[in-house]
Design an enzyme around this catalytic site. Structure first.
Site, PDB file in Angstrom:
ATOM      1  N   LYS A 242       0.847  -1.200   0.000  1.00 37.08           N
ATOM      2  CA  LYS A 242       0.000   0.000   0.000  1.00 37.08           C
ATOM      3  C   LYS A 242       0.881   1.248   0.000  1.00 37.08           C
ATOM      4  O   LYS A 242       2.082   1.166   0.288  1.00 37.08           O
ATOM      5  CB  LYS A 242      -0.909  -0.022   1.231  1.00 37.08           C
ATOM      6  CG  LYS A 242      -0.162  -0.015   2.559  1.00 37.08           C
ATOM      7  CD  LYS A 242      -1.090  -0.342   3.729  1.00 37.08           C
ATOM      8  CE  LYS A 242      -0.324  -0.388   5.038  1.00 37.08           C
ATOM      9  NZ  LYS A 242      -1.158  -0.905   6.140  1.00 37.08           N
TER      10      LYS A 242
ATOM     11  N   ARG B  50     -10.438  -0.547  14.862  1.00 33.57           N
ATOM     12  CA  ARG B  50     -10.417   0.278  13.654  1.00 33.57           C
ATOM     13  C   ARG B  50     -11.420  -0.243  12.635  1.00 33.57           C
ATOM     14  O   ARG B  50     -12.352   0.466  12.276  1.00 33.57           O
ATOM     15  CB  ARG B  50      -8.992   0.319  13.076  1.00 33.57           C
ATOM     16  CG  ARG B  50      -8.851   1.222  11.874  1.00 33.57           C
ATOM     17  CD  ARG B  50      -7.415   1.366  11.420  1.00 33.57           C
ATOM     18  NE  ARG B  50      -6.822   0.098  10.965  1.00 33.57           N
ATOM     19  CZ  ARG B  50      -5.606  -0.001  10.443  1.00 33.57           C
ATOM     20  NH1 ARG B  50      -4.845   1.077  10.308  1.00 33.57           N
ATOM     21  NH2 ARG B  50      -5.138  -1.170  10.058  1.00 33.57           N
TER      22      ARG B  50
ATOM     23  N   MET C 182      11.602  24.408   3.307  1.00 35.70           N
ATOM     24  CA  MET C 182      10.834  23.651   2.310  1.00 35.70           C
ATOM     25  C   MET C 182      11.737  22.885   1.347  1.00 35.70           C
ATOM     26  O   MET C 182      11.479  21.728   1.024  1.00 35.70           O
ATOM     27  CB  MET C 182       9.909  24.591   1.529  1.00 35.70           C
ATOM     28  CG  MET C 182       8.954  23.838   0.607  1.00 35.70           C
ATOM     29  SD  MET C 182       7.915  24.898  -0.413  1.00 35.70           S
ATOM     30  CE  MET C 182       6.823  25.609   0.801  1.00 35.70           C
TER      31      MET C 182
ATOM     32  N   TYR D 156      15.600  29.819   9.199  1.00 35.50           N
ATOM     33  CA  TYR D 156      14.428  30.524   9.758  1.00 35.50           C
ATOM     34  C   TYR D 156      14.398  30.454  11.278  1.00 35.50           C
ATOM     35  O   TYR D 156      14.731  29.421  11.865  1.00 35.50           O
ATOM     36  CB  TYR D 156      13.126  29.896   9.247  1.00 35.50           C
ATOM     37  CG  TYR D 156      12.795  30.177   7.808  1.00 35.50           C
ATOM     38  CD1 TYR D 156      12.597  31.480   7.347  1.00 35.50           C
ATOM     39  CD2 TYR D 156      12.662  29.122   6.902  1.00 35.50           C
ATOM     40  CE1 TYR D 156      12.275  31.725   6.016  1.00 35.50           C
ATOM     41  CE2 TYR D 156      12.337  29.358   5.576  1.00 35.50           C
ATOM     42  CZ  TYR D 156      12.152  30.658   5.130  1.00 35.50           C
ATOM     43  OH  TYR D 156      11.829  30.894   3.827  1.00 35.50           O
TER      44      TYR D 156
HETATM   45  C1  LIG Z   1      -0.369  -1.847   6.796  1.00 35.43           C
HETATM   46  C2  LIG Z   1      -0.902  -3.108   7.323  1.00 35.43           C
HETATM   47  C3  LIG Z   1      -0.055  -4.203   7.546  1.00 35.43           C
HETATM   48  C4  LIG Z   1       1.450  -4.122   7.429  1.00 35.43           C
HETATM   49  O1  LIG Z   1       1.975  -3.649   8.651  1.00 35.43           O
HETATM   50  P1  LIG Z   1       3.543  -3.499   8.900  1.00 35.43           P
HETATM   51  O2  LIG Z   1       3.627  -3.087  10.310  1.00 35.43           O
HETATM   52  O3  LIG Z   1       4.027  -2.437   7.978  1.00 35.43           O
HETATM   53  O4  LIG Z   1       4.142  -4.820   8.639  1.00 35.43           O
HETATM   54  C5  LIG Z   1      -0.629  -5.402   7.938  1.00 35.43           C
HETATM   55  N1  LIG Z   1      -1.968  -5.505   8.110  1.00 35.43           N
HETATM   56  C6  LIG Z   1      -2.800  -4.466   7.927  1.00 35.43           C
HETATM   57  C7  LIG Z   1      -4.265  -4.645   8.132  1.00 35.43           C
HETATM   58  C8  LIG Z   1      -2.296  -3.231   7.543  1.00 35.43           C
HETATM   59  O5  LIG Z   1      -3.130  -2.199   7.385  1.00 35.43           O
END
Ligand SMILES: *Cc1c(COP(=O)(O)O)cnc(C)c1O
Length: 376
Positions: A44, A139, A314, A265
């Protein structure tokens, strides 16, 4: 032999992605879990900023499944690998469902309503889904104590085939007692759901921290994200991984600031001695977090750690190179990764920025060109 593009005028800041290291990390996961456990590579968010196309291509035939956050990402995986098995980690939006069914992506079904919607969209072939159970993450998913009742009803839906059972760990890198108890509860629930008629489900629950800490509870399949990119959420596994990304920039200007001169800055840093300062072509717009300002962040030049002075801006940062009188304009600087004997891990930047390694990787922005290294 490594192949690489030499820095060109467009390479002001770039990330070298070592696809051999990626494959090494998959092998490390495999060695840790044994050959029986399947691996879902979580790709992802553009493969955690590493570039989803080349990452998927490099992993073809080396993992059993890919995991993504949404339909668009699932399509990106298939574009690279036409027959890839792709799991969508969270709930889809209603308008995404028809394409998910048509393309045979595997959705995580998080409610009875979602199950009914997928069943209604199925054609002559039933739609394969995994039930996502909330055993503590809070979640997404069907609440644990409602899972049996929901499953009973879902199993009667024509057009749906439950081919997997999944849950997720919220504290696998922070609270072993909770995680151990959660894994045991999930394991018992899986047995109950099998007894209800969920036949031969692919069972998965572990993210990277779970994989490292609880290899014996890995069930059938693990969802490996962060660790594939070479960052271990539990430090004991770090020596077995290789960093995939080396994030670099270059020196654009060298000057000597007199004692008592403000840097950047806010004038939050003032030199206390004549200081050789290098201006570097990276800033928070590239993902070098502004929260690294004044937090002891360092960069590597000629294999030496050089302090970042004052605020991150930036497009530019300033480093103290007093210890390196030979440094030249255009020279390579490592922000993340190894140079000589020194290495800056994502975890180091994350700690200094008050965030986590996942956000360091996914924060590396589109202005940072990705350059792929691989064995011919
Ligand atoms: C992103 C995600 C993972 C991967 O988690 P890592 O800690 O990066 O290995 C596994 N399961 C779900 C549901 C996720 O959203």
């Amino acid at each position: 032999m490594k192949t690489s593009t030499a820095p060109t005028p467009s390479h002001r800041t770039w990330a070298e992605i070592d696809l051999d290291a990626l494959r090494h990390n998959v092998a490390a996961v495999r060695a840790h879990l044994g050959a029986r456990v399947q691996i879902m590579a979580v790709v992802k968010a553009n493969a955690y900023g590493h570039g989803v196309g080349p990452v998927v291509a490099a992993l073809a035939g080396r993992v059993e499944m890919f995991g993504v956050a949404n339909l668009r990402e699932a399509l990106e995986v298939r574009e690279q690998l036409a027959d890839a098995a792709v799991f969508i980690l969270g709930p889809a939006l209603p308008e995404e469902r028809a394409a998910i069914v048509a393309r045979r992506f595997i959705p995580a079904v998080c409610s009875l309503d979602e199950a009914r919607a997928y069943a209604a969209l199925a054609g002559p072939e039933p739609c394969a889904v995994h039930l996502k159970i909330d055993t503590g993450m809070g979640r997404v998913g069907i609440w644990e104590d409602e899972a049996s009742a929901a499953a009973r009803e879902i199993l009667t839906l024509p057009g749906l085939r439950v081919t997997g059972l999944a849950s997720h760990l919220p504290v696998a890198d922070e609270d072993d007692a909770f995680t151990r108890a959660q894994l045991a509860r999930f394991h018992r629930l899986v047995a109950a759901l099998r007894a209800l008629g969920v036949s031969q489900p692919l069972v998965h629950v572990e993210n990277s921290a779970g994989i490292i800490g609880f290899p014996a509870q890995a069930e059938d399949l693990v969802r490996a994200g962060l660790m594939l990119y070479g960052s271990a959420p539990r430090p004991e596994f770090q020596p077995r991984l290789r960093a995939v990304m080396t994030w670099k920039t270059r020196v654009t200007l060298l000057r000597t600031a007199p004692a008592g001169h403000g840097i950047s800055y806010g004038r939050t840093f003032e030199t206390t001695r004549p200081t050789r300062v290098a201006t570097l072509a990276v800033g928070y717009a590239d993902g070098y977090q502004r929260h690294l300002s004044g937090r002891g962040a360092e960069v590597l030049i000629r294999g030496v750690r050089c302090p970042v002075l004052g605020r991150v801006t930036m497009d530019q940062i300033v480093a103290d190179v007093t210890a390196l009188p030979e440094v030249a304009i255009g020279e390579e600087v490592v922000l993340l990764g190894r140079q000589g004997a020194e290495e800056i891990l994502a975890a180091e930047l994350a700690t200094k920025a008050g965030t986590i390694a996942w956000e360091i990787f996914t924060g590396v922005g589109p202005r940072v060109e990705r350059v792929y290294l691989f064995r011919k």
